[in-house]
Enzyme design. Structure first.
Site, PDB file in Angstrom:
ATOM      1  N   ASP A 178       1.763  -2.497  -3.550  1.00  0.00           N
ATOM      2  CA  ASP A 178       1.792  -1.033  -3.558  1.00  0.00           C
ATOM      3  C   ASP A 178       2.227  -0.529  -2.191  1.00  0.00           C
ATOM      4  O   ASP A 178       1.560  -0.779  -1.187  1.00  0.00           O
ATOM      5  CB  ASP A 178       0.385  -0.490  -3.850  1.00  0.00           C
ATOM      6  CG  ASP A 178       0.047  -0.553  -5.323  1.00  0.00           C
ATOM      7  OD1 ASP A 178       0.982  -0.525  -6.145  1.00  0.00           O
ATOM      8  OD2 ASP A 178      -1.140  -0.622  -5.655  1.00  0.00           O
TER       9      ASP A 178
ATOM     10  N   PHE B  29      -4.663   6.045  -4.779  1.00  0.00           N
ATOM     11  CA  PHE B  29      -5.911   5.349  -4.442  1.00  0.00           C
ATOM     12  C   PHE B  29      -6.376   4.464  -5.600  1.00  0.00           C
ATOM     13  O   PHE B  29      -6.147   4.789  -6.766  1.00  0.00           O
ATOM     14  CB  PHE B  29      -7.009   6.367  -4.108  1.00  0.00           C
ATOM     15  CG  PHE B  29      -6.628   7.242  -2.948  1.00  0.00           C
ATOM     16  CD1 PHE B  29      -6.871   6.815  -1.642  1.00  0.00           C
ATOM     17  CD2 PHE B  29      -5.980   8.455  -3.157  1.00  0.00           C
ATOM     18  CE1 PHE B  29      -6.478   7.600  -0.568  1.00  0.00           C
ATOM     19  CE2 PHE B  29      -5.582   9.247  -2.082  1.00  0.00           C
ATOM     20  CZ  PHE B  29      -5.834   8.827  -0.779  1.00  0.00           C
TER      21      PHE B  29
ATOM     22  N   ASP C 154      -0.933   0.918 -15.047  1.00  0.00           N
ATOM     23  CA  ASP C 154      -1.537   0.765 -13.729  1.00  0.00           C
ATOM     24  C   ASP C 154      -2.415   1.970 -13.413  1.00  0.00           C
ATOM     25  O   ASP C 154      -1.962   3.114 -13.498  1.00  0.00           O
ATOM     26  CB  ASP C 154      -0.404   0.650 -12.695  1.00  0.00           C
ATOM     27  CG  ASP C 154      -0.905   0.448 -11.277  1.00  0.00           C
ATOM     28  OD1 ASP C 154      -2.073   0.056 -11.092  1.00  0.00           O
ATOM     29  OD2 ASP C 154      -0.116   0.678 -10.346  1.00  0.00           O
TER      30      ASP C 154
HETATM   31  C1  DX5 Z   1      -2.486   3.720  -7.664  1.00  0.00           C
HETATM   32  C2  DX5 Z   1      -1.997   2.306  -7.393  1.00  0.00           C
HETATM   33  C3  DX5 Z   1      -2.697   1.332  -8.279  1.00  0.00           C
HETATM   34  C4  DX5 Z   1      -4.123   1.280  -7.967  1.00  0.00           C
HETATM   35  C5  DX5 Z   1      -4.865   0.523  -8.992  1.00  0.00           C
HETATM   36  O1  DX5 Z   1      -2.373   4.473  -6.611  1.00  0.00           O
HETATM   37  O2  DX5 Z   1      -0.649   2.216  -7.668  1.00  0.00           O
HETATM   38  O3  DX5 Z   1      -2.128   0.056  -8.244  1.00  0.00           O
HETATM   39  O4  DX5 Z   1      -4.344   0.736  -6.723  1.00  0.00           O
HETATM   40  O5  DX5 Z   1      -6.185   0.447  -8.597  1.00  0.00           O
HETATM   41  P1  DX5 Z   1      -7.357   0.350  -9.651  1.00  0.00           P
HETATM   42  O6  DX5 Z   1      -7.050  -0.817 -10.537  1.00  0.00           O
HETATM   43  O7  DX5 Z   1      -8.552   0.144  -8.799  1.00  0.00           O
HETATM   44  O8  DX5 Z   1      -7.358   1.640 -10.385  1.00  0.00           O
END
Ligand code: DX5
Length: 212
Positions: A34, A137, A165
């Site tokens: 990310d 986040f 995601d």
């Molecule tokens: C969102 C990111 C995700 C996120 C997923 O901002 O692109 O990849 O970190 O985190 P979880 O699985 O904790 O929701």
């Protein structure tokens, strides 16, 4: 379609990046990195300075940045580049940049963006990433109404990899899978606790649903 559990790595230093890769490398086929610029989303992660000489693995870059071409041209290799449809200015230039870098192109779509925005590009991309939280986040709540988007894309593209995601966990993964997502990305549900067990449980639960 091949089902993959994909760890999403959202970190602020190369040290954390390498330690997370080492934790999961032997347990998955694809790793999502990310990348946030602090402008397209209200958070900033590692940048290009941390992405050199990565351990051998199959990476997809989730570019939560404005002007993704500027980042992709400096990230050569056979990677999947997931670019936000909201950031496209010149699609031909984007495709050209990805090809020159030796990569593949997929498009990501934010919760508030209508699925129709993807339609003009669907035959020229190799993957779609449906965001089930507002990007920025980890640890946010899964937006189940995004499953409608997944269903629509799956109807149109029976053979395309569709990734989901955001908020993917044991309670939500089956819904995403049933809607048509075969690439299931998660951060907190993988990295809190024992990663190997978490990945195995997510994989089982994706197809079967929660048993309790
Ligand atoms: C969102 C990111 C995700 C996120 C997923 O901002 O692109 O990849 O970190 O985190 P979880 O699985 O904790 O929701």
């Amino acid at each position: 379609m091949q089902l993959e559990i994909i760890p999403a790595i959202l970190v602020k230093s190369r040290e954390e990046l390498l330690s997370r890769i080492a934790l999961i490398q032997d347990h998955v086929n694809i790793i999502q990195l990310d990348i946030m610029d602090g402008e397209f989303v209200p958070n900033k992660t590692i940048g290009l300075e941390s992405l050199h000489d990565l351990p051998n693995a199959n990476y997809e870059f989730h570019w939560m940045v404005f002007h993704p071409e500027k980042w992709i041209e400096k990230t050569p290799g056979p990677h999947m580049h997931l670019v936000h449809v909201e950031t496209i200015n010149d699609f031909d230039k984007l495709i050209k940049t990805v090809k020159q870098a030796g990569g593949k192109l997929g498009l990501a779509i934010n919760p508030e963006t209508p699925v129709e925005k993807l339609m003009p590009y669907l035959s020229n991309i190799e993957e779609v990433l449906v965001m089930t939280v507002r990007p920025g986040f980890s640890g946010q709540t899964y937006l189940a109404n995004m499953e409608e988007k997944i269903r629509k894309i799956r109807e149109l593209k029976p053979d395309m990899n569709i990734e989901v995601d955001g908020g993917v966990c044991l309670q939500t993964i089956h819904g995403a899978y049933v809607a048509g997502a075969n690439y299931l990305a998660a951060a907190s549900a993988i990295f809190s606790g024992e990663v190997k067990t978490n990945i195995e449980n997510l994989k089982k639960t994706a197809t079967r649903g929660c048993q309790e």
